[in-house]
Design a protein around this motif. Sequence first.
Motif, PDB file in Angstrom:
ATOM      1  N   GLY A  60       0.785  -1.231   0.000  1.00 47.56           N
ATOM      2  CA  GLY A  60       0.000   0.000   0.000  1.00 47.56           C
ATOM      3  C   GLY A  60       0.816   1.280   0.000  1.00 47.56           C
ATOM      4  N   ALA A  61       2.142   1.198  -0.149  1.00 47.16           N
ATOM      5  CA  ALA A  61       3.010   2.358   0.076  1.00 47.16           C
ATOM      6  C   ALA A  61       2.654   3.556  -0.793  1.00 47.16           C
ATOM      7  CB  ALA A  61       4.474   1.961  -0.149  1.00 47.16           C
ATOM      8  N   ILE A  62       2.490   3.349  -2.091  1.00 42.34           N
ATOM      9  CA  ILE A  62       2.237   4.477  -2.999  1.00 42.34           C
ATOM     10  C   ILE A  62       0.815   5.001  -2.823  1.00 42.34           C
ATOM     11  CG2 ILE A  62       2.170   5.195  -5.422  1.00 42.34           C
ATOM     12  CD1 ILE A  62       4.987   4.661  -4.248  1.00 42.34           C
ATOM     13  N   ASP A  63      -0.119   4.097  -2.670  1.00 47.46           N
ATOM     14  CA  ASP A  63      -1.508   4.489  -2.410  1.00 47.46           C
ATOM     15  C   ASP A  63      -1.570   5.318  -1.122  1.00 47.46           C
ATOM     16  OD1 ASP A  63      -4.249   4.641  -2.516  1.00 47.46           O
ATOM     17  OD2 ASP A  63      -4.612   2.537  -2.010  1.00 47.46           O
ATOM     18  N   PHE A  64      -0.890   4.849  -0.087  1.00 47.42           N
ATOM     19  CA  PHE A  64      -0.846   5.545   1.204  1.00 47.42           C
ATOM     20  C   PHE A  64      -0.200   6.921   1.062  1.00 47.42           C
ATOM     21  CE2 PHE A  64       1.926   6.328   4.964  1.00 47.42           C
ATOM     22  CZ  PHE A  64       0.947   6.573   5.909  1.00 47.42           C
ATOM     23  N   TYR A  65       0.928   6.984   0.387  1.00 45.58           N
ATOM     24  CA  TYR A  65       1.632   8.263   0.192  1.00 45.58           C
ATOM     25  C   TYR A  65       0.713   9.275  -0.488  1.00 45.58           C
ATOM     26  CZ  TYR A  65       5.150  11.585  -1.545  1.00 45.58           C
ATOM     27  OH  TYR A  65       5.868  12.726  -1.830  1.00 45.58           O
ATOM     28  N   SER A  66       0.028   8.840  -1.539  1.00 50.05           N
ATOM     29  CA  SER A  66      -0.853   9.748  -2.287  1.00 50.05           C
ATOM     30  C   SER A  66      -2.030  10.208  -1.436  1.00 50.05           C
ATOM     31  CB  SER A  66      -1.351   9.059  -3.560  1.00 50.05           C
ATOM     32  OG  SER A  66      -0.266   8.697  -4.398  1.00 50.05           O
ATOM     33  N   GLU A  67      -2.622   9.275  -0.701  1.00 49.67           N
ATOM     34  CA  GLU A  67      -3.767   9.633   0.151  1.00 49.67           C
ATOM     35  C   GLU A  67      -3.338  10.624   1.237  1.00 49.67           C
ATOM     36  OE1 GLU A  67      -6.901   9.090  -0.077  1.00 49.67           O
ATOM     37  OE2 GLU A  67      -6.970   7.594  -1.664  1.00 49.67           O
ATOM     38  N   CYS A  68      -2.178  10.406   1.837  1.00 52.04           N
ATOM     39  CA  CYS A  68      -1.683  11.317   2.877  1.00 52.04           C
ATOM     40  C   CYS A  68      -1.448  12.712   2.304  1.00 52.04           C
ATOM     41  CB  CYS A  68      -0.391  10.783   3.487  1.00 52.04           C
ATOM     42  SG  CYS A  68      -0.619   9.458   4.678  1.00 52.04           S
ATOM     43  N   LYS A  69      -0.802  12.780   1.165  1.00 47.89           N
ATOM     44  CA  LYS A  69      -0.526  14.073   0.553  1.00 47.89           C
ATOM     45  C   LYS A  69      -1.827  14.803   0.242  1.00 47.89           C
ATOM     46  CE  LYS A  69       4.000  14.254   0.418  1.00 47.89           C
ATOM     47  NZ  LYS A  69       4.755  15.301   1.146  1.00 47.89           N
ATOM     48  N   SER A  70      -2.815  14.073  -0.266  1.00 51.70           N
ATOM     49  CA  SER A  70      -4.115  14.699  -0.574  1.00 51.70           C
ATOM     50  C   SER A  70      -4.801  15.215   0.682  1.00 51.70           C
ATOM     51  CB  SER A  70      -5.029  13.684  -1.280  1.00 51.70           C
ATOM     52  OG  SER A  70      -4.478  13.308  -2.520  1.00 51.70           O
ATOM     53  N   ALA A  71      -4.592  14.507   1.792  1.00 52.41           N
ATOM     54  CA  ALA A  71      -5.245  14.886   3.058  1.00 52.41           C
ATOM     55  C   ALA A  71      -4.427  15.896   3.859  1.00 52.41           C
ATOM     56  CB  ALA A  71      -5.490  13.634   3.902  1.00 52.41           C
ATOM     57  N   GLY A  72      -3.239  16.274   3.355  1.00 52.04           N
ATOM     58  CA  GLY A  72      -2.391  17.212   4.083  1.00 52.04           C
ATOM     59  C   GLY A  72      -1.672  16.581   5.249  1.00 52.04           C
ATOM     60  N   LEU A  73      -1.417  15.279   5.170  1.00 51.40           N
ATOM     61  CA  LEU A  73      -0.713  14.563   6.234  1.00 51.40           C
ATOM     62  C   LEU A  73       0.712  14.239   5.799  1.00 51.40           C
ATOM     63  CD1 LEU A  73      -3.516  11.976   7.113  1.00 51.40           C
ATOM     64  CD2 LEU A  73      -2.876  13.959   8.506  1.00 51.40           C
ATOM     65  N   ASN A  74       1.621  14.160   6.762  1.00 57.22           N
ATOM     66  CA  ASN A  74       2.991  13.745   6.467  1.00 57.22           C
ATOM     67  C   ASN A  74       3.036  12.216   6.467  1.00 57.22           C
ATOM     68  OD1 ASN A  74       5.782  13.731   6.094  1.00 57.22           O
ATOM     69  ND2 ASN A  74       6.201  13.806   8.294  1.00 57.22           N
ATOM     70  N   PRO A  75       3.290  11.574   5.315  1.00 64.38           N
ATOM     71  CA  PRO A  75       3.269  10.114   5.270  1.00 64.38           C
ATOM     72  C   PRO A  75       4.540   9.506   5.845  1.00 64.38           C
ATOM     73  CG  PRO A  75       3.752  11.008   3.091  1.00 64.38           C
ATOM     74  CD  PRO A  75       3.509  12.180   3.984  1.00 64.38           C
ATOM     75  N   VAL A  76       4.378   8.566   6.756  1.00 63.94           N
ATOM     76  CA  VAL A  76       5.505   7.811   7.300  1.00 63.94           C
ATOM     77  C   VAL A  76       5.354   6.391   6.758  1.00 63.94           C
ATOM     78  CG1 VAL A  76       6.702   7.014   9.360  1.00 63.94           C
ATOM     79  CG2 VAL A  76       5.512   9.229   9.386  1.00 63.94           C
ATOM     80  N   ILE A  77       6.141   6.071   5.736  1.00 62.44           N
ATOM     81  CA  ILE A  77       6.020   4.763   5.096  1.00 62.44           C
ATOM     82  C   ILE A  77       6.907   3.769   5.830  1.00 62.44           C
ATOM     83  CG2 ILE A  77       6.320   3.457   2.957  1.00 62.44           C
ATOM     84  CD1 ILE A  77       6.026   6.101   1.435  1.00 62.44           C
ATOM     85  N   GLY A  78       6.309   2.674   6.255  1.00 62.35           N
ATOM     86  CA  GLY A  78       7.069   1.645   6.947  1.00 62.35           C
ATOM     87  C   GLY A  78       6.488   0.283   6.676  1.00 62.35           C
ATOM     88  N   TYR A  79       6.975  -0.702   7.409  1.00 63.80           N
ATOM     89  CA  TYR A  79       6.315  -2.002   7.387  1.00 63.80           C
ATOM     90  C   TYR A  79       6.719  -2.802   8.608  1.00 63.80           C
ATOM     91  CZ  TYR A  79       9.958  -5.365   5.543  1.00 63.80           C
ATOM     92  OH  TYR A  79      11.026  -6.207   5.345  1.00 63.80           O
ATOM     93  N   GLU A  80       5.835  -3.693   9.013  1.00 62.04           N
ATOM     94  CA  GLU A  80       6.143  -4.561  10.140  1.00 62.04           C
ATOM     95  C   GLU A  80       6.840  -5.786   9.568  1.00 62.04           C
ATOM     96  OE1 GLU A  80       4.272  -6.026  14.346  1.00 62.04           O
ATOM     97  OE2 GLU A  80       2.877  -5.747  12.685  1.00 62.04           O
ATOM     98  N   ALA A  81       8.152  -5.788   9.662  1.00 62.21           N
ATOM     99  CA  ALA A  81       8.953  -6.845   9.050  1.00 62.21           C
ATOM    100  C   ALA A  81       8.896  -8.120   9.872  1.00 62.21           C
ATOM    101  CB  ALA A  81      10.398  -6.366   8.915  1.00 62.21           C
TER     102      ALA A  81
END
Length: 930
Positions: A60-81
């Motif tokens: 979901g990284a790119i989808d999440f990044y785009s949604e955050c930017k649209s909502a005015g949020l700072n996206p913190v991309i990570g994952y539970e490894a």
Amino acid sequence: MVATKKKTLTKESTRPFVHLHCHSHYSLLDGASRLPELCAAVKGHGMNSVALTDHGNLYGAIDFYSECKSAGLNPVIGYEAYVAPNKRTDREAKKRGEAGFHLTILAQNNIGFKNLIKLSTIAYLEGFYYIPRIDKEVLEAHSEGLIVLSGCASSEFSDHILKEDFPAAEKLAAWFAKVFKKRFFVEVQNNGLDIQRECAQGAIRIADAMGLPLVATSDAHYLTKDDALAHDVLLCVNTGRKLDDPNRMRYGSDLFYVRPPEEMYDLFPGQDASVKRSQEIADTVDINLDFTKRHFPVYTAPVGVSAEDHLREMCAAGLKKRFGDNPSTTVTDRLNHELGIICRMGFASYFLIVGDFVRFAMDNGIPSSARGSACGALVSYVLELSHVDPLEYDLLFERFLDPNRSEAPDIDIDFCQNRREEVLAYVRQKYGEASVAQIGTFGTMAARAAIKDVGRALDVPLEKVNQLVSFIPKTLGITLPEALAESRDLKMAYDGDPEIKRLLDIAIKLEGTNRNTGTHAAGVVISDGPLVDYAPLQRVVRKGDDAGSGDAPITTTQWTMEDLEKVGLLKMDFLGLRTLTVLDNAVRIIRENRGIEIDLKKIPLDDKLTFALLQRGDAKGVFQLESDGIRELLKRLKPDNIRDIIAIMALYRPGPLEGGMVDSFVNRKHGTEKPHYAHPFMEEILSETHGVMVYQEQIMRILNRLGGIELSSAYACIKAISKKKHDIIDQRKGEFIQGGIERGLAREVAEEIFQLIVVFGGYGFNKSHSAAYAQIGYQTAWLKAHYLPEFMAALLTSEIDDANKRDILVDHIADSRRLGVDVIPPSVNLSQADFIVHKGKIIFGLLAIKGVGRQAALEIARARQEGGNFKDLFDLCEHIDGRLVPKSALEKMVYAGAMDCFKGHRAQFFAALPRAVQAAQLKFKDQKAG
């Protein structure tokens, strides 16, 4: 995920906190939050940032990044490894829970994001065992730009604490602190579980003793507390258990939701700094992805020649081949116009790459043809990507490539289905295995699937679930709330049955969430270097086509086609088209059978036998024209030219059928209805379709010639009409009317014409696609009209491998016999693996016998070819390789009558078969012993 489809959260935060451990529905069948709603919830709680930490993937990284930017949020991309206990290559774990520990990893910047991509890829390609795993070795090697939190109760750090092995926990924390320095934090959680409190007590003690910073997280898996039941059901779907099963997987509380900041402070009394630190960590994150940069592969042109010049050279050679030594100025002007735009937009290499692998296909006898809007480009035609002359059929380049937009155009190529893999292998060899991958997809819980999944988990009787599913309208893409509004039966069941109400309420919450991963049927991505530099990869298992081939692992992207295009990667469609295989096999059988060489690209397009066949509706097996409904339309329309076939393929769709366009087209062709043209230009553009607006290209022409709207903008208008975007429609309407008045149209006439465009524009079809498929459809009809036995043999062979199409196979056999060509039952002394033609009759293929695999069928054909006809059952068994033809396959052949050529009857063959197989085995052992 929320209780209803739309929910507004407005509570403002006065204290700093950011969710740094958050799962979405990309944690498949475990997380339940859809990204738009997650971002809306976070924003509604007054937070300015949020992290995405899905289980083991970056789906979901790119989808999440785009949604955050649209909502005015700072996206913190990570994952539970998942981190292997020792090395990622170890395979010692006995179950999933032993295979890896959890670890929360966040990207702090673009470098960190690139390292996340590499780690996630390594986990799948090198460390997958139950789950995708990394190890400390690769984590350290790719540690730059990463923030690490010690993890939840399933982490290695927590495991040491729960075992009261505090020295081991301290040693591990020291390793993380050494590798990540100030980017390592000890994570504490409180979702109401005793195990978390025990972990937190030990973690706080160690952090204080070692001077390590603490951070509080929530391990959010759904949006609100009210969503806990739906999430519980989701876990049941995941594990295949019932909700009331006392031994099923449970989270142990209903508190794994996206909490407001104030609740987080309440959960951690005396640890305000730990809660606040989440904000401090988020404030250090600065990820800025550049979606304007392309990472297309570079075509290697001859030394000293640019890609642009080489493309022009290739097109000049193709132009001469297609149009002769003296093409018209219309042709050369169009070609120069297209090349100017292609080169200016930087797509010369793209066309050369496609041209290269299509040329490989042609050189190796692999049939191929472009489909869709690419057929509107003259460049496609002269490069032999397409075999449809766009000038002959007034196909538009601007329908294919919009010069006002930067997106790469789609050049979709159909290949012979049986040999598509050869082309893919060539592309991998040419650009490097590391630079080529197939494209991942996601299966989602659509309305019907959601009802079935939830019904199964709630143990609702199957007949009741099936009845509910039958109430869903068959509208494509309909949602459950829409279905409740449209279906009276569904609404009555919802209002009258508490069990159904509960089921549907939960299904509505889960509808649209991702359920599983898949592989795009045709999509392939190619990059200008290792793909892992730009996108995460994974390895999935594809089931083998043949019984003996086993499961084949293939590398796919973790991101979808849309996300890949967004990050600047080149996506291409390598489509396997069964009909191209049929055509190729039919031509081969004709050559072998009659000694005639046929070039389907040179057959006449006005053949009377072909159109007579279509006018009779004898189009079973004819590409795109074989359904009952379209065959009835053929009988009504009585097509007599290729343009009629192009129109039929565009018109036979629900919109034109229901809107009366098909009836008008038929009536006007036969002169029983007169077309009306509001302007001479309209007649010029619409005369070939008798005044009916059939194609998008026609509407683009009208908007351009009568309204002065440039062709690329005209296509944008058509898309706006089909999507009912009224603001764009109104804007184009004003432009069209003004342009029409400037060109001498009366305002009322201009308004009338635009209204017609609005009414019919949504039904318009891509003529380029229709023209390409009409050509293939005509070729299949021509073969059926002139070489019926060979065509039917090729057609029947094409249906063999699809066990779901046995009825279609039987139907084609009946059609063949009805048209005067007999189909002879299978015989081990006559049949090949596939259907063949012998003395004007079709011989049933051994492979078409259910239960006889390809290897067995080919082995029998080989043994007969080398040793002559089999004398009896014992002779057959002695001459074949029993490892390739098992006893079960021989039994199936007896059942099917394939041994009726021997003396005796089937009961005798069955009785003798064990002795025949045993005798053959003894003979084989004797020969081996010498």
